[in-house]
Design an enzyme around this catalytic site. Sequence first.
Site, mmCIF file in Angstrom:
data_model
loop_
_atom_site.group_PDB
_atom_site.id
_atom_site.type_symbol
_atom_site.label_atom_id
_atom_site.label_comp_id
_atom_site.label_asym_id
_atom_site.label_seq_id
_atom_site.Cartn_x
_atom_site.Cartn_y
_atom_site.Cartn_z
ATOM 1 N N LEU A 142 20.939 21.582 5.045
ATOM 2 C CA LEU A 142 22.176 22.219 5.503
ATOM 3 C C LEU A 142 22.451 23.527 4.778
ATOM 4 C CD1 LEU A 142 24.560 21.899 7.405
ATOM 5 C CD2 LEU A 142 25.689 20.515 5.659
ATOM 6 N N ASP B 275 21.954 23.731 -12.149
ATOM 7 C CA ASP B 275 22.745 22.567 -11.777
ATOM 8 C C ASP B 275 24.186 23.010 -11.525
ATOM 9 O OD1 ASP B 275 24.276 20.245 -11.733
ATOM 10 O OD2 ASP B 275 23.347 19.368 -13.512
ATOM 11 N N TYR C 82 30.258 8.573 -3.753
ATOM 12 C CA TYR C 82 30.183 9.686 -2.796
ATOM 13 C C TYR C 82 31.501 9.849 -2.034
ATOM 14 C CZ TYR C 82 28.189 12.411 1.116
ATOM 15 O OH TYR C 82 27.921 13.364 2.065
ATOM 16 N N LYS D 261 34.014 13.093 -2.152
ATOM 17 C CA LYS D 261 34.351 13.856 -0.962
ATOM 18 C C LYS D 261 35.857 13.871 -0.713
ATOM 19 C CE LYS D 261 30.220 15.207 0.149
ATOM 20 N NZ LYS D 261 29.861 16.635 -0.048
ATOM 21 N N THR E 73 19.294 15.554 6.965
ATOM 22 C CA THR E 73 18.636 16.254 5.866
ATOM 23 C C THR E 73 17.935 15.223 4.998
ATOM 24 O OG1 THR E 73 20.529 16.096 4.350
ATOM 25 C CG2 THR E 73 20.504 17.969 5.878
#
Length: 300
Positions: A20, A64, A163, A167, A197
């Site tokens: 992406l 990073d 995750y 988000k 991806t």
Amino acid sequence: MTALDLDGRVAIVTGAGQGLGRAEAVELARSGARVVLNDLPGAADEAAEEIRSLGGEARVAPGDVGERATADLMVSTALEEFGSLDIVVNNAGITRDRMLFNLSDEEWDLVLKVHLRGHFLLTRNAASHWRSLSKESGAPVQGSIVNTASEAFLSGSPGQANYAAAKAGITALTLSAARGLAKIGVRANAICPRARTSMTAAVFGEDTSGEAIDPYSPEHVAPLVAYLASPQAESINGQVFVVYGGMVALLAAPVVEQRFDASGDTWDLDDLGKQIGGYFETREDKSRSFSADSVMQLTV
């Protein structure tokens, strides 16, 4: 002149080595932007060469995204190599999927570091630069931030507590930035992309659609990112979009479903049980929660 004119603008894209982020960086370059690509050392070199082969300008700022030094390097590269910074696209991310009871401290910390801290560091550095410019000129700048959230924060993905939490934090960060930076001419919006991806291979699997372009191809997402980054989207701020397969869905803010007021001066357990407990006992769909299930059912 392109259909979407970003000539003279400078963009930073994180996680731009593949998937992406790479598609977004290439799309911005095709629209005329000069691009600083970030990824781990060596990972964005090929993407930079692709942009140059198309006649665009690209520089690489490796590192990073969860480290302050990398955010400093990205901004300094944009300013020293291209003379300005106009667009920030926070995309870099990783997953460490496990059920909550198996999730380690390290897996939690790493995902929050790359996603949420990574978004924060670059956004903060860019905001500081834009604020200084606005103070010097006495006028608003034309800055744009596009952050990458996920429908995981809307659904509460059971195997992605780290995750989903990251988000959700990115969405809150986006809204705060949109409100706090609007007065200096900076917009911030978030996208929830469905893209096939390397990071999402286990989620989406192989393309079996039979379509000329995979509905989950990053090609469907990148144009929206370029549009949101452009002056053409100057009236769009503090919004969240789901995007994939030729579809863009604008999400609305949550609404109040039901209000409860204490019968006396304050709540007691009986009153809570009668009002709130009674409401849920008679609610038609007892399984419904805050999870945005209707959003997850969007299809093309």
